[in-house]
Motif scaffolding. Structure first.
Motif, PDB file in Angstrom:
ATOM      1  N   ALA A  92      52.179  45.076  50.687  1.00  0.00           N
ATOM      2  CA  ALA A  92      50.728  44.761  50.768  1.00  0.00           C
ATOM      3  C   ALA A  92      50.374  45.854  49.488  1.00  0.00           C
ATOM      4  CB  ALA A  92      50.300  45.695  51.982  1.00  0.00           C
ATOM      5  N   LEU A  93      49.551  45.273  48.487  1.00  0.00           N
ATOM      6  CA  LEU A  93      48.933  45.929  47.464  1.00  0.00           C
ATOM      7  C   LEU A  93      47.593  46.697  47.720  1.00  0.00           C
ATOM      8  CD1 LEU A  93      49.260  42.741  44.858  1.00  0.00           C
ATOM      9  CD2 LEU A  93      50.904  44.625  45.579  1.00  0.00           C
ATOM     10  N   THR A  94      47.654  47.783  47.405  1.00  0.00           N
ATOM     11  CA  THR A  94      46.781  48.887  47.838  1.00  0.00           C
ATOM     12  C   THR A  94      46.151  49.444  46.483  1.00  0.00           C
ATOM     13  OG1 THR A  94      48.174  50.586  48.105  1.00  0.00           O
ATOM     14  CG2 THR A  94      47.457  49.476  49.819  1.00  0.00           C
ATOM     15  N   GLY A  95      44.557  49.464  46.299  1.00  0.00           N
ATOM     16  CA  GLY A  95      44.166  50.199  45.225  1.00  0.00           C
ATOM     17  C   GLY A  95      44.147  49.269  43.922  1.00  0.00           C
ATOM     18  N   GLY A  96      43.434  49.553  43.034  1.00  0.00           N
ATOM     19  CA  GLY A  96      43.418  48.640  41.830  1.00  0.00           C
ATOM     20  C   GLY A  96      42.790  47.249  41.991  1.00  0.00           C
ATOM     21  N   PRO A  97      42.856  46.398  40.994  1.00  0.00           N
ATOM     22  CA  PRO A  97      42.051  45.259  41.014  1.00  0.00           C
ATOM     23  C   PRO A  97      42.728  44.134  42.116  1.00  0.00           C
ATOM     24  CG  PRO A  97      43.464  45.191  39.130  1.00  0.00           C
ATOM     25  CD  PRO A  97      43.715  46.597  39.734  1.00  0.00           C
ATOM     26  N   LEU A  98      43.958  44.356  42.640  1.00  0.00           N
ATOM     27  CA  LEU A  98      44.432  43.338  43.572  1.00  0.00           C
ATOM     28  C   LEU A  98      44.404  43.718  44.882  1.00  0.00           C
ATOM     29  CD1 LEU A  98      47.247  42.036  41.146  1.00  0.00           C
ATOM     30  CD2 LEU A  98      45.135  41.118  41.398  1.00  0.00           C
ATOM     31  N   ASP A  99      43.880  44.942  45.278  1.00  0.00           N
ATOM     32  CA  ASP A  99      43.609  45.668  46.551  1.00  0.00           C
ATOM     33  C   ASP A  99      43.565  44.375  47.510  1.00  0.00           C
ATOM     34  OD1 ASP A  99      41.417  47.247  48.541  1.00  0.00           O
ATOM     35  OD2 ASP A  99      43.710  47.934  48.314  1.00  0.00           O
ATOM     36  N   GLY A 100      44.137  44.494  48.515  1.00  0.00           N
ATOM     37  CA  GLY A 100      44.069  43.577  49.837  1.00  0.00           C
ATOM     38  C   GLY A 100      45.062  42.278  49.627  1.00  0.00           C
ATOM     39  N   LEU A 130      51.969  42.825  37.573  1.00  0.00           N
ATOM     40  CA  LEU A 130      51.337  41.533  37.952  1.00  0.00           C
ATOM     41  C   LEU A 130      50.152  41.296  37.307  1.00  0.00           C
ATOM     42  CD1 LEU A 130      51.271  42.376  41.721  1.00  0.00           C
ATOM     43  CD2 LEU A 130      52.884  41.146  40.423  1.00  0.00           C
ATOM     44  N   PHE A 131      50.316  40.043  36.517  1.00  0.00           N
ATOM     45  CA  PHE A 131      49.190  39.422  35.781  1.00  0.00           C
ATOM     46  C   PHE A 131      47.877  39.303  36.552  1.00  0.00           C
ATOM     47  CE2 PHE A 131      52.871  37.472  33.392  1.00  0.00           C
ATOM     48  CZ  PHE A 131      52.597  37.978  32.400  1.00  0.00           C
ATOM     49  N   THR A 132      46.868  39.859  35.880  1.00  0.00           N
ATOM     50  CA  THR A 132      45.509  39.560  36.428  1.00  0.00           C
ATOM     51  C   THR A 132      44.453  39.578  35.403  1.00  0.00           C
ATOM     52  OG1 THR A 132      43.863  40.449  38.091  1.00  0.00           O
ATOM     53  CG2 THR A 132      45.215  42.097  36.983  1.00  0.00           C
ATOM     54  N   GLU A 133      43.365  38.939  35.737  1.00  0.00           N
ATOM     55  CA  GLU A 133      42.180  38.931  34.757  1.00  0.00           C
ATOM     56  C   GLU A 133      41.022  40.076  35.160  1.00  0.00           C
ATOM     57  OE1 GLU A 133      41.568  37.017  32.224  1.00  0.00           O
ATOM     58  OE2 GLU A 133      43.637  36.287  32.157  1.00  0.00           O
ATOM     59  N   LEU A 134      41.492  40.560  36.226  1.00  0.00           N
ATOM     60  CA  LEU A 134      40.446  41.564  36.995  1.00  0.00           C
ATOM     61  C   LEU A 134      40.798  43.015  36.651  1.00  0.00           C
ATOM     62  CD1 LEU A 134      40.654  40.128  40.538  1.00  0.00           C
ATOM     63  CD2 LEU A 134      38.924  39.696  38.767  1.00  0.00           C
ATOM     64  N   GLY A 135      42.007  43.463  35.856  1.00  0.00           N
ATOM     65  CA  GLY A 135      42.287  44.732  35.754  1.00  0.00           C
ATOM     66  C   GLY A 135      41.389  45.280  34.344  1.00  0.00           C
ATOM     67  N   ARG A 136      42.015  46.565  33.954  1.00  0.00           N
ATOM     68  CA  ARG A 136      41.405  46.951  32.850  1.00  0.00           C
ATOM     69  C   ARG A 136      41.288  46.203  31.503  1.00  0.00           C
ATOM     70  NH1 ARG A 136      43.341  52.498  30.100  1.00  0.00           N
ATOM     71  NH2 ARG A 136      41.766  52.728  28.391  1.00  0.00           N
ATOM     72  N   PHE A 137      42.520  45.465  31.268  1.00  0.00           N
ATOM     73  CA  PHE A 137      42.790  44.552  30.303  1.00  0.00           C
ATOM     74  C   PHE A 137      42.889  43.106  30.914  1.00  0.00           C
ATOM     75  CE2 PHE A 137      45.102  48.623  29.671  1.00  0.00           C
ATOM     76  CZ  PHE A 137      44.388  48.880  28.364  1.00  0.00           C
ATOM     77  N   PRO A 138      41.698  42.398  30.693  1.00  0.00           N
ATOM     78  CA  PRO A 138      41.799  40.946  31.042  1.00  0.00           C
ATOM     79  C   PRO A 138      43.019  40.140  30.463  1.00  0.00           C
ATOM     80  CG  PRO A 138      39.634  41.707  30.741  1.00  0.00           C
ATOM     81  CD  PRO A 138      40.619  42.806  30.379  1.00  0.00           C
ATOM     82  N   GLY A 195      46.038  41.112  31.069  1.00  0.00           N
ATOM     83  CA  GLY A 195      46.966  41.808  31.104  1.00  0.00           C
ATOM     84  C   GLY A 195      47.787  41.959  32.427  1.00  0.00           C
ATOM     85  N   ARG A 196      48.354  43.090  32.732  1.00  0.00           N
ATOM     86  CA  ARG A 196      49.076  43.590  34.008  1.00  0.00           C
ATOM     87  C   ARG A 196      48.510  44.503  34.825  1.00  0.00           C
ATOM     88  NH1 ARG A 196      55.031  41.219  33.599  1.00  0.00           N
ATOM     89  NH2 ARG A 196      54.860  39.741  32.066  1.00  0.00           N
ATOM     90  N   SER A 197      48.544  44.591  36.281  1.00  0.00           N
ATOM     91  CA  SER A 197      48.433  45.843  36.966  1.00  0.00           C
ATOM     92  C   SER A 197      49.646  46.213  37.514  1.00  0.00           C
ATOM     93  CB  SER A 197      47.265  45.175  38.106  1.00  0.00           C
ATOM     94  OG  SER A 197      46.044  45.221  37.454  1.00  0.00           O
ATOM     95  N   LEU A 198      49.847  47.434  37.327  1.00  0.00           N
ATOM     96  CA  LEU A 198      50.967  48.065  37.785  1.00  0.00           C
ATOM     97  C   LEU A 198      51.092  48.605  39.352  1.00  0.00           C
ATOM     98  CD1 LEU A 198      51.577  50.117  34.606  1.00  0.00           C
ATOM     99  CD2 LEU A 198      52.167  47.664  35.099  1.00  0.00           C
ATOM    100  N   TYR A 199      51.865  48.372  40.053  1.00  0.00           N
ATOM    101  CA  TYR A 199      52.084  48.622  41.507  1.00  0.00           C
ATOM    102  C   TYR A 199      53.506  49.097  41.787  1.00  0.00           C
ATOM    103  CZ  TYR A 199      47.592  46.573  42.405  1.00  0.00           C
ATOM    104  OH  TYR A 199      46.048  46.409  42.416  1.00  0.00           O
ATOM    105  N   VAL A 200      53.511  50.327  42.597  1.00  0.00           N
ATOM    106  CA  VAL A 200      54.599  50.727  42.881  1.00  0.00           C
ATOM    107  C   VAL A 200      54.437  51.378  44.520  1.00  0.00           C
ATOM    108  CG1 VAL A 200      55.304  51.739  40.589  1.00  0.00           C
ATOM    109  CG2 VAL A 200      54.050  53.263  42.028  1.00  0.00           C
ATOM    110  N   HIS A 210      48.578  50.887  43.476  1.00  0.00           N
ATOM    111  CA  HIS A 210      48.260  50.921  42.044  1.00  0.00           C
ATOM    112  C   HIS A 210      48.643  51.969  41.153  1.00  0.00           C
ATOM    113  CE1 HIS A 210      45.319  50.591  38.643  1.00  0.00           C
ATOM    114  NE2 HIS A 210      45.844  49.315  38.612  1.00  0.00           N
ATOM    115  N   SER A 211      49.087  51.873  40.100  1.00  0.00           N
ATOM    116  CA  SER A 211      49.527  53.027  39.308  1.00  0.00           C
ATOM    117  C   SER A 211      48.883  52.768  37.803  1.00  0.00           C
ATOM    118  CB  SER A 211      50.883  53.443  39.265  1.00  0.00           C
ATOM    119  OG  SER A 211      51.616  52.030  38.673  1.00  0.00           O
ATOM    120  N   GLY A 212      48.240  51.756  37.554  1.00  0.00           N
ATOM    121  CA  GLY A 212      47.600  51.759  36.351  1.00  0.00           C
ATOM    122  C   GLY A 212      47.521  50.105  35.904  1.00  0.00           C
ATOM    123  N   ASP A 213      47.125  49.997  34.521  1.00  0.00           N
ATOM    124  CA  ASP A 213      46.830  48.657  34.008  1.00  0.00           C
ATOM    125  C   ASP A 213      47.604  48.884  32.536  1.00  0.00           C
ATOM    126  OD1 ASP A 213      45.399  47.412  36.206  1.00  0.00           O
ATOM    127  OD2 ASP A 213      43.842  48.734  35.550  1.00  0.00           O
TER     128      ASP A 213
END
Length: 98
Positions: free
Chosen positions: A32-40, A59-67, A69-74, A93-96
């Motif tokens: 389950a992804l928690t926090g950040g642009p891919l929460d839920g 994970l690639f996403t258009e919703l993060g800080r860098f459209p 780019g990637r959102s990092l999850y750990v 979520h640990s950053g973008d």
């Protein structure tokens, strides 16, 4: 909760938003992804080695800080099992990154 967040709830990352059933499939294993642009969202980690799970995911996403780019999850060590059948852990979520 905004419109983008509502679209993500209960979906599996990488499944098409137009899929009539974008949710989890029986017999698969998810984080389950928690926090950040891919929460839920759920991330299918079926077949991942323990080391791969420990490393998390970029994970690639258009919703993060860098459209585009990637959102990092750990994962967090010692955290209890996920909240639903098939969900074995949470990735936080640990950053973008660009």
């Amino acid at each position: 909760m905004n419109g983008d967040e509502q679209l993500l709830r209960g979906r599996v990352y990488g499944r098409d938003h137009d899929d009539p059933d974008p949710g989890p499939l029986p017999g698969r294993t998810y984080a389950a992804l928690t926090g950040g642009p891919l929460d839920g969202l759920l991330l299918d980690i079926t077949g991942w080695a323990a080391r791969e799970v420990e490393d998390g995911a970029a994970l690639f996403t258009e919703l993060g800080r860098f459209p585009g780019g990637r959102s990092l999850y750990v994962p967090r060590a010692g955290e209890p099992r996920g909240p639903a059948p098939g969900v074995v852990c949470r990735f936080h979520h640990s950053g973008d990154a660009p």
